[in-house]
Design a protein around this motif. Structure first.
Motif, PDB file in Angstrom:
ATOM      1  N   VAL A  36      49.541  32.173  46.157  1.00 25.63           N
ATOM      2  CA  VAL A  36      50.081  31.699  47.431  1.00 25.63           C
ATOM      3  C   VAL A  36      49.054  32.104  48.477  1.00 25.63           C
ATOM      4  O   VAL A  36      48.813  33.297  48.686  1.00 25.63           O
ATOM      5  CB  VAL A  36      51.473  32.304  47.731  1.00 25.63           C
ATOM      6  CG1 VAL A  36      51.959  31.861  49.100  1.00 25.63           C
ATOM      7  CG2 VAL A  36      52.461  31.910  46.642  1.00 25.63           C
ATOM      8  N   ARG A  37      48.441  31.121  49.101  1.00 27.68           N
ATOM      9  CA  ARG A  37      47.340  31.378  50.031  1.00 27.68           C
ATOM     10  C   ARG A  37      47.749  32.343  51.135  1.00 27.68           C
ATOM     11  O   ARG A  37      48.819  32.224  51.721  1.00 27.68           O
ATOM     12  CB  ARG A  37      46.864  30.063  50.645  1.00 27.68           C
ATOM     13  CG  ARG A  37      45.613  30.215  51.491  1.00 27.68           C
ATOM     14  CD  ARG A  37      45.129  28.843  51.933  1.00 27.68           C
ATOM     15  NE  ARG A  37      43.843  28.919  52.557  1.00 27.68           N
ATOM     16  CZ  ARG A  37      43.666  29.137  53.854  1.00 27.68           C
ATOM     17  NH1 ARG A  37      44.700  29.288  54.638  1.00 27.68           N
ATOM     18  NH2 ARG A  37      42.453  29.186  54.360  1.00 27.68           N
ATOM     19  N   MET A  38      46.882  33.302  51.383  1.00 24.06           N
ATOM     20  CA  MET A  38      47.010  34.282  52.455  1.00 24.06           C
ATOM     21  C   MET A  38      48.089  35.332  52.221  1.00 24.06           C
ATOM     22  O   MET A  38      48.367  36.133  53.103  1.00 24.06           O
ATOM     23  CB  MET A  38      47.200  33.615  53.825  1.00 24.06           C
ATOM     24  CG  MET A  38      45.997  32.796  54.273  1.00 24.06           C
ATOM     25  SD  MET A  38      44.465  33.740  54.339  1.00 24.06           S
ATOM     26  CE  MET A  38      44.830  34.930  55.589  1.00 24.06           C
ATOM     27  N   ALA A  39      48.708  35.338  51.054  1.00 22.76           N
ATOM     28  CA  ALA A  39      49.581  36.464  50.717  1.00 22.76           C
ATOM     29  C   ALA A  39      48.678  37.681  50.560  1.00 22.76           C
ATOM     30  O   ALA A  39      47.477  37.552  50.280  1.00 22.76           O
ATOM     31  CB  ALA A  39      50.339  36.175  49.419  1.00 22.76           C
ATOM     32  N   SER A  40      49.214  38.858  50.739  1.00 19.33           N
ATOM     33  CA  SER A  40      48.406  40.071  50.617  1.00 19.33           C
ATOM     34  C   SER A  40      47.688  40.137  49.278  1.00 19.33           C
ATOM     35  O   SER A  40      46.497  40.448  49.203  1.00 19.33           O
ATOM     36  CB  SER A  40      49.274  41.315  50.800  1.00 19.33           C
ATOM     37  OG  SER A  40      49.811  41.354  52.090  1.00 19.33           O
ATOM     38  N   GLY A  41      48.403  39.856  48.208  1.00 22.89           N
ATOM     39  CA  GLY A  41      47.802  39.889  46.880  1.00 22.89           C
ATOM     40  C   GLY A  41      46.687  38.876  46.720  1.00 22.89           C
ATOM     41  O   GLY A  41      45.697  39.123  46.020  1.00 22.89           O
ATOM     42  N   ASP A  42      46.811  37.730  47.371  1.00 22.49           N
ATOM     43  CA  ASP A  42      45.772  36.707  47.346  1.00 22.49           C
ATOM     44  C   ASP A  42      44.492  37.254  47.975  1.00 22.49           C
ATOM     45  O   ASP A  42      43.397  37.100  47.426  1.00 22.49           O
ATOM     46  CB  ASP A  42      46.252  35.458  48.093  1.00 22.49           C
ATOM     47  CG  ASP A  42      45.207  34.363  48.161  1.00 22.49           C
ATOM     48  OD1 ASP A  42      44.751  33.901  47.099  1.00 22.49           O
ATOM     49  OD2 ASP A  42      44.842  33.966  49.288  1.00 22.49           O
ATOM     50  N   ALA A  43      44.611  37.915  49.109  1.00 26.88           N
ATOM     51  CA  ALA A  43      43.443  38.503  49.776  1.00 26.88           C
ATOM     52  C   ALA A  43      42.815  39.590  48.908  1.00 26.88           C
ATOM     53  O   ALA A  43      41.592  39.664  48.774  1.00 26.88           O
ATOM     54  CB  ALA A  43      43.852  39.066  51.141  1.00 26.88           C
ATOM     55  N   VAL A  44      43.656  40.423  48.290  1.00 31.25           N
ATOM     56  CA  VAL A  44      43.151  41.482  47.410  1.00 31.25           C
ATOM     57  C   VAL A  44      42.437  40.861  46.210  1.00 31.25           C
ATOM     58  O   VAL A  44      41.349  41.294  45.828  1.00 31.25           O
ATOM     59  CB  VAL A  44      44.293  42.414  46.961  1.00 31.25           C
ATOM     60  CG1 VAL A  44      43.841  43.346  45.839  1.00 31.25           C
ATOM     61  CG2 VAL A  44      44.823  43.214  48.143  1.00 31.25           C
ATOM     62  N   LEU A  45      43.034  39.838  45.620  1.00 35.23           N
ATOM     63  CA  LEU A  45      42.430  39.174  44.463  1.00 35.23           C
ATOM     64  C   LEU A  45      41.063  38.606  44.816  1.00 35.23           C
ATOM     65  O   LEU A  45      40.079  38.838  44.109  1.00 35.23           O
ATOM     66  CB  LEU A  45      43.342  38.063  43.945  1.00 35.23           C
ATOM     67  CG  LEU A  45      42.752  37.187  42.831  1.00 35.23           C
ATOM     68  CD1 LEU A  45      42.478  38.009  41.583  1.00 35.23           C
ATOM     69  CD2 LEU A  45      43.671  36.014  42.540  1.00 35.23           C
ATOM     70  N   ARG A  46      40.974  37.872  45.906  1.00 32.91           N
ATOM     71  CA  ARG A  46      39.695  37.253  46.276  1.00 32.91           C
ATOM     72  C   ARG A  46      38.637  38.312  46.591  1.00 32.91           C
ATOM     73  O   ARG A  46      37.469  38.147  46.256  1.00 32.91           O
ATOM     74  CB  ARG A  46      39.899  36.291  47.436  1.00 32.91           C
ATOM     75  CG  ARG A  46      40.707  35.062  47.015  1.00 32.91           C
ATOM     76  CD  ARG A  46      40.976  34.122  48.168  1.00 32.91           C
ATOM     77  NE  ARG A  46      42.087  33.249  47.899  1.00 32.91           N
ATOM     78  CZ  ARG A  46      42.024  31.925  47.945  1.00 32.91           C
ATOM     79  NH1 ARG A  46      40.905  31.320  48.256  1.00 32.91           N
ATOM     80  NH2 ARG A  46      43.097  31.212  47.704  1.00 32.91           N
ATOM     81  N   GLY A  47      39.063  39.402  47.216  1.00 35.38           N
ATOM     82  CA  GLY A  47      38.133  40.496  47.479  1.00 35.38           C
ATOM     83  C   GLY A  47      37.651  41.142  46.198  1.00 35.38           C
ATOM     84  O   GLY A  47      36.464  41.455  46.048  1.00 35.38           O
ATOM     85  N   ALA A  48      38.556  41.337  45.252  1.00 32.13           N
ATOM     86  CA  ALA A  48      38.195  41.952  43.969  1.00 32.13           C
ATOM     87  C   ALA A  48      37.267  41.039  43.170  1.00 32.13           C
ATOM     88  O   ALA A  48      36.344  41.519  42.502  1.00 32.13           O
ATOM     89  CB  ALA A  48      39.453  42.270  43.165  1.00 32.13           C
ATOM     90  N   LEU A  49      37.509  39.742  43.249  1.00 33.87           N
ATOM     91  CA  LEU A  49      36.614  38.808  42.564  1.00 33.87           C
ATOM     92  C   LEU A  49      35.202  38.924  43.133  1.00 33.87           C
ATOM     93  O   LEU A  49      34.222  39.022  42.389  1.00 33.87           O
ATOM     94  CB  LEU A  49      37.132  37.371  42.708  1.00 33.87           C
ATOM     95  CG  LEU A  49      38.380  37.043  41.892  1.00 33.87           C
ATOM     96  CD1 LEU A  49      39.009  35.739  42.376  1.00 33.87           C
ATOM     97  CD2 LEU A  49      38.062  36.978  40.409  1.00 33.87           C
ATOM     98  N   LYS A  50      35.110  38.947  44.450  1.00 37.11           N
ATOM     99  CA  LYS A  50      33.806  39.078  45.106  1.00 37.11           C
ATOM    100  C   LYS A  50      33.138  40.395  44.716  1.00 37.11           C
ATOM    101  O   LYS A  50      31.954  40.417  44.362  1.00 37.11           O
ATOM    102  CB  LYS A  50      33.970  39.001  46.623  1.00 37.11           C
ATOM    103  CG  LYS A  50      32.672  39.090  47.386  1.00 37.11           C
ATOM    104  CD  LYS A  50      32.919  38.925  48.880  1.00 37.11           C
ATOM    105  CE  LYS A  50      31.606  38.920  49.628  1.00 37.11           C
ATOM    106  NZ  LYS A  50      31.241  40.213  50.144  1.00 37.11           N
ATOM    107  N   ASP A  51      33.904  41.475  44.759  1.00 34.51           N
ATOM    108  CA  ASP A  51      33.356  42.789  44.410  1.00 34.51           C
ATOM    109  C   ASP A  51      32.863  42.856  42.964  1.00 34.51           C
ATOM    110  O   ASP A  51      31.938  43.596  42.646  1.00 34.51           O
ATOM    111  CB  ASP A  51      34.390  43.896  44.638  1.00 34.51           C
ATOM    112  CG  ASP A  51      34.697  44.123  46.111  1.00 34.51           C
ATOM    113  OD1 ASP A  51      33.934  43.633  46.980  1.00 34.51           O
ATOM    114  OD2 ASP A  51      35.721  44.790  46.393  1.00 34.51           O
TER     115      ASP A  51
END
Length: 170
Positions: A36-51
């Motif tokens: 679900v776009r912009m849910a907290s978990g979505d932001a964490v997931l995208r950040g973790a993918l980048k990291d």
């Protein structure tokens, strides 16, 4: 400081067959992931993918759905390999036969959830926000001391089974 109210309760869920294929964030490469776009978990997931060195735009397919129920259905139907939901929807997913494979706190320990955002204009009255934060602290105390009344209050706004709300909240 205006910050998160809760901390990390998002989870990646998949089918039992898919669970053996997803043990960490790197295993999402080449997968279809519902969120679900912009849910907290979505932001964490995208950040973790980048990291982790994965590009969420090219190394996997992200499908942005409207709500956790749609994410659960997409995983169950096989339209996606993995879905990101938050509590108590993670418990709903488990009850429907899915498995949690990664918690958001595994990706970013201590991350905030339920972020509060205010405008610059609203930030100019700190006394209002001090009262607000005091109310949050009082609500936390109430929730700790009055579990049954807390679940009754939550159930007025979150139309889920009360036992599920109890498990998800506490």
């Amino acid at each position: 400081i205006i910050g998160g109210i809760m901390g990390g309760d998002a989870a990646l869920v998949t089918t039992p067959a898919g669970a053996a294929k997803v043990k960490d964030i790197a295993d999402l490469k080449g997968k279809k992931v519902a969120t679900v776009r912009m849910a907290s978990g979505d932001a964490v997931l995208r950040g973790a993918l980048k990291d982790s060195g994965l590009n969420w735009k090219t190394d996997l397919e992200i499908f942005e759905l409207k709500n956790p129920s749609a994410v659960i259905e997409a995983v169950k139907s096989g339209q996606v390999d993995v879905g990101l939901v938050w509590g108590p929807h993670d418990l709903r997913a488990e009850a429907q036969g899915l498995q949690i494979v990664i918690h958001s706190t595994d990706l970013q320990p201590g991350h905030p959830c339920c972020r509060l955002v205010i405008t610059e204009a609203n930030g100019k009255s700190p006394e209002t926000w001090e009262k607000f934060l005091r109310a949050i602290l009082l609500a936390e105390r109430f929730a700790a001391e009055n579990k049954e009344a807390t679940i009754e209050a939550i159930a007025k706004y979150v139309k889920l089974d009360k036992d599920l709300l109890q498990r998800g909240y506490y």
